[in-house]
Design a protein around this motif. Structure first.
Motif, PDB file in Angstrom:
ATOM      1  N   VAL A 263      95.541  -4.933 -65.624  1.00  0.00           N
ATOM      2  CA  VAL A 263      94.367  -4.218 -66.110  1.00  0.00           C
ATOM      3  C   VAL A 263      94.823  -3.044 -66.967  1.00  0.00           C
ATOM      4  CG1 VAL A 263      92.318  -2.935 -65.420  1.00  0.00           C
ATOM      5  CG2 VAL A 263      93.077  -4.883 -64.076  1.00  0.00           C
ATOM      6  N   VAL A 264      94.290  -3.014 -68.189  1.00  0.00           N
ATOM      7  CA  VAL A 264      94.667  -1.948 -69.119  1.00  0.00           C
ATOM      8  C   VAL A 264      93.403  -1.175 -69.449  1.00  0.00           C
ATOM      9  CG1 VAL A 264      95.635  -1.407 -71.377  1.00  0.00           C
ATOM     10  CG2 VAL A 264      96.515  -3.339 -70.080  1.00  0.00           C
ATOM     11  N   LYS A 265      93.407   0.125 -69.163  1.00  0.00           N
ATOM     12  CA  LYS A 265      92.278   0.984 -69.497  1.00  0.00           C
ATOM     13  C   LYS A 265      92.750   2.031 -70.484  1.00  0.00           C
ATOM     14  CE  LYS A 265      89.422   0.658 -65.403  1.00  0.00           C
ATOM     15  NZ  LYS A 265      88.719   1.419 -64.360  1.00  0.00           N
ATOM     16  N   GLY A 266      91.996   2.144 -71.540  1.00  0.00           N
ATOM     17  CA  GLY A 266      92.335   3.126 -72.557  1.00  0.00           C
ATOM     18  C   GLY A 266      91.820   4.488 -72.163  1.00  0.00           C
ATOM     19  N   VAL A 267      92.367   5.516 -72.790  1.00  0.00           N
ATOM     20  CA  VAL A 267      91.941   6.878 -72.548  1.00  0.00           C
ATOM     21  C   VAL A 267      90.620   7.095 -73.271  1.00  0.00           C
ATOM     22  CG1 VAL A 267      92.606   9.298 -72.817  1.00  0.00           C
ATOM     23  CG2 VAL A 267      94.334   7.582 -72.376  1.00  0.00           C
ATOM     24  N   LYS A 268      89.650   7.707 -72.603  1.00  0.00           N
ATOM     25  CA  LYS A 268      88.355   7.965 -73.223  1.00  0.00           C
ATOM     26  C   LYS A 268      88.500   9.037 -74.296  1.00  0.00           C
ATOM     27  CE  LYS A 268      85.327   6.519 -69.564  1.00  0.00           C
ATOM     28  NZ  LYS A 268      84.125   6.869 -68.796  1.00  0.00           N
TER      29      LYS A 268
END
Length: 163
Positions: A154-159
């Protein structure tokens, strides 16, 4: 001819100390290369075994010293901890390993070199090689889920901050 005779006289070859038929040299303790290699390996095994024995003798002494300072109930718990867990599991493992690998796990047909080893660890013939045919106990679903989870992290980008 004369040169060959002079060469043989100057080298002074000595036979191997193990009498294996080859020639040894003083740098290898008058052993041939193969015997010298075996000698070195044997010495290495002896030294590692000696270290292991020394470690095994030193560890129980520390345990005995600590148990003698505590109450007698702790020494009895130490004795029960060192006792074997159960012999039933050992017998079951031996029974599983004693099954011949050259026979099908379902129909007991001889498979020889053409046997198929399933992920459950049993060898099967061509007819029973599929998991549906031999009631396989291996959990393919869980293995597949783990492989997918491992391959696709799971890859979540920085907001982004609003201006």
């Amino acid at each position: 001819m004369a040169e060959e005779q002079n060469w043989e006289e100057t080298n002074n070859h000595t036979p191997c100390a193990n009498n294996c038929g080859f020639f040894g040299s003083p740098t290898t303790l008058n052993l041939c290369s193969k015997c010298y290699k075996d000698h070195c390996v044997k010495e290495q095994h002896m030294s590692t075994a000696k270290i292991a024995v020394e470690k095994s003798f030193s560890q129980p002494q520390h345990q005995i010293e600590s148990s003698s300072s505590s109450s007698s109930s702790s020494s009895s718990s130490l004795a029960t901890a060192l006792a074997p867990v159960s012999t039933d599991s050992v017998v079951a493992e031996v029974a599983v390993k004693s099954q011949p690998r050259n026979r099908c796990g379902s129909c007991k047909r001889r498979v020889g070199l053409t046997g198929f080893t399933c992920r459950c660890g049993t060898t099967f013939c061509g007819t029973h090689r599929y998991p549906e045919q031999h009631a396989c106990t291996f959990d393919f679903k869980t293995m597949g889920k783990e492989a997918i989870a491992k391959a696709n992290p799971v890859v979540k980008g920085v907001k982004l901050e609003k201006i």
